[in-house]
Design a protein around this motif. Structure first.
Motif, PDB file in Angstrom:
ATOM      1  N   ASP A  11       0.818  -1.219   0.000  1.00 60.80           N
ATOM      2  CA  ASP A  11       0.000   0.000   0.000  1.00 60.80           C
ATOM      3  C   ASP A  11       0.859   1.280   0.000  1.00 60.80           C
ATOM      4  OD1 ASP A  11      -1.256  -2.318   0.966  1.00 60.80           O
ATOM      5  OD2 ASP A  11      -2.812  -1.155   1.995  1.00 60.80           O
ATOM      6  N   HIS A  46      -0.579   4.300  -0.626  1.00 58.53           N
ATOM      7  CA  HIS A  46      -1.458   5.308  -0.008  1.00 58.53           C
ATOM      8  C   HIS A  46      -1.193   6.732  -0.496  1.00 58.53           C
ATOM      9  CE1 HIS A  46      -1.804   2.333   3.559  1.00 58.53           C
ATOM     10  NE2 HIS A  46      -2.826   2.189   2.745  1.00 58.53           N
ATOM     11  N   ASP A  99      -4.305  -0.157  -2.767  1.00 58.33           N
ATOM     12  CA  ASP A  99      -4.182   1.118  -2.052  1.00 58.33           C
ATOM     13  C   ASP A  99      -3.032   1.934  -2.643  1.00 58.33           C
ATOM     14  OD1 ASP A  99      -6.386   0.506  -0.572  1.00 58.33           O
ATOM     15  OD2 ASP A  99      -5.412   0.647   1.390  1.00 58.33           O
ATOM     16  N   HIS A 123      -8.844   1.705  -0.881  1.00 55.44           N
ATOM     17  CA  HIS A 123      -8.708   3.157  -0.883  1.00 55.44           C
ATOM     18  C   HIS A 123      -8.276   3.629  -2.273  1.00 55.44           C
ATOM     19  CE1 HIS A 123      -8.060   2.859   3.727  1.00 55.44           C
ATOM     20  NE2 HIS A 123      -9.325   2.883   3.397  1.00 55.44           N
ATOM     21  N   HIS A 167      -5.195  -7.540  -3.061  1.00 50.15           N
ATOM     22  CA  HIS A 167      -5.107  -6.548  -1.987  1.00 50.15           C
ATOM     23  C   HIS A 167      -5.268  -7.258  -0.645  1.00 50.15           C
ATOM     24  CE1 HIS A 167      -4.806  -2.769  -0.094  1.00 50.15           C
ATOM     25  NE2 HIS A 167      -6.050  -2.757   0.339  1.00 50.15           N
ATOM     26  N   HIS A 182      -1.229  -4.083   6.184  1.00 50.39           N
ATOM     27  CA  HIS A 182      -0.224  -3.146   6.665  1.00 50.39           C
ATOM     28  C   HIS A 182       0.849  -3.815   7.521  1.00 50.39           C
ATOM     29  CE1 HIS A 182      -3.079   0.510   5.938  1.00 50.39           C
ATOM     30  NE2 HIS A 182      -2.889  -0.236   4.880  1.00 50.39           N
TER      31      HIS A 182
HETATM   32 FE   LIG Z   1      -4.066   0.266   3.021  1.00 55.38          FE
END
Ligand SMILES: [Fe+2]
Length: 228
Positions: free
Chosen positions: A7, A9, A36, A69, A162, A205
């Motif tokens: 991720d 982000h 993400d 996201h 994901h 994460h």
């Molecule tokens: Fe994430």
């Protein structure tokens, strides 16, 4: 060479401070983000300028499966094309979204992608502004995936998702969210039905590795994994 990370982000530092060691990468290299990605999120001028910067400054290809996201309508507004055997949304010349249920041939490897996950933080997000219903796959996407995998005899080299199969989520010490049951169950089905060597996923994460009799599962956040 294929490099895989988790991720991002929308964190610009990942690309501007050589955090990934990408200063050495060339036009023969590929970076795959396990969802993400989030550089197409607010869909404003600042984001578009950063994507222009990546297109201009990075010689390598940046591609990602979607996470939760992501601004799906913004991603879907980019042209859909075929690339290396699968479907993509081309965001820039060297930046694209790897659609769900696709099998791409990259550097001689068959790479299967299936993005999406449920936003567990929906309570602080707003539908159509900071989360979108497309974060969870549709029946059409599930069906197309089964068909595409069958065409490849249910055999790939690398899986990029994901979230993860339920068994792996439990191994991490979590329980699959009730809203994610269909997706994590589908990934569990893939785990048993599809032959693969390495499965990389983001969402949780963490950077960690899990093995079972089906293959190797790598949870990836900041690490950058090189696929030989
Ligand atoms: Fe994430």
């Amino acid at each position: 060479m294929i490099y895989i990370t988790g991720d991002t982000h929308g964190d610009r530092a990942r690309f501007v401070e050589n955090n990934m060691g990408d200063n050495e990468w060339t036009s023969d290299d590929y970076l795959i983000v396990c969802g993400d990605f989030t550089y197409v999120f607010r869909n404003n001028d600042s984001e578009k300028e950063f994507l222009d910067y990546l297109e201009k400054e990075k010689p390598y290809t940046i591609c990602f499966c979607d996470g939760n996201h992501e601004n799906f309508p913004a991603i879907f507004s980019y042209p859909e094309e075929e690339w290396n055997g699968g479907r993509i949304h081309r965001i820039r010349k060297n930046i694209f979204h790897l659609m769900r249920g696709q099998i791409f041939e990259i550097e001689g490897k068959k790479v299967f992608t299936f993005g999406g996950a449920y936003s567990m933080d929906r309570y602080k997000r707003k539908l159509g502004i900071s989360y979108w219903n497309e974060e969870l796959p549709s029946d059409t996407e599930y069906k197309e995936t089964v068909k595409n995998l069958k065409e490849h005899d249910n055999k790939v080299d690398i899986i990029i998702t994901h979230t993860a199969p339920r068994e792996i989520i439990r191994r991490m010490g979590y329980y699959p969210d009730v809203h994610d049951m269909e997706l994590t169950g589908f990934l569990e089905w893939i785990m048993y039905e599809v032959n693969f060597q390495n499965w990389y996923f983001g969402h949780w994460h963490t950077d960690d590795v899990f093995n079972n009799k089906r293959g190797m599962f790598t949870a990836v956040l900041f690490n950058v994994h090189k696929v030989e």
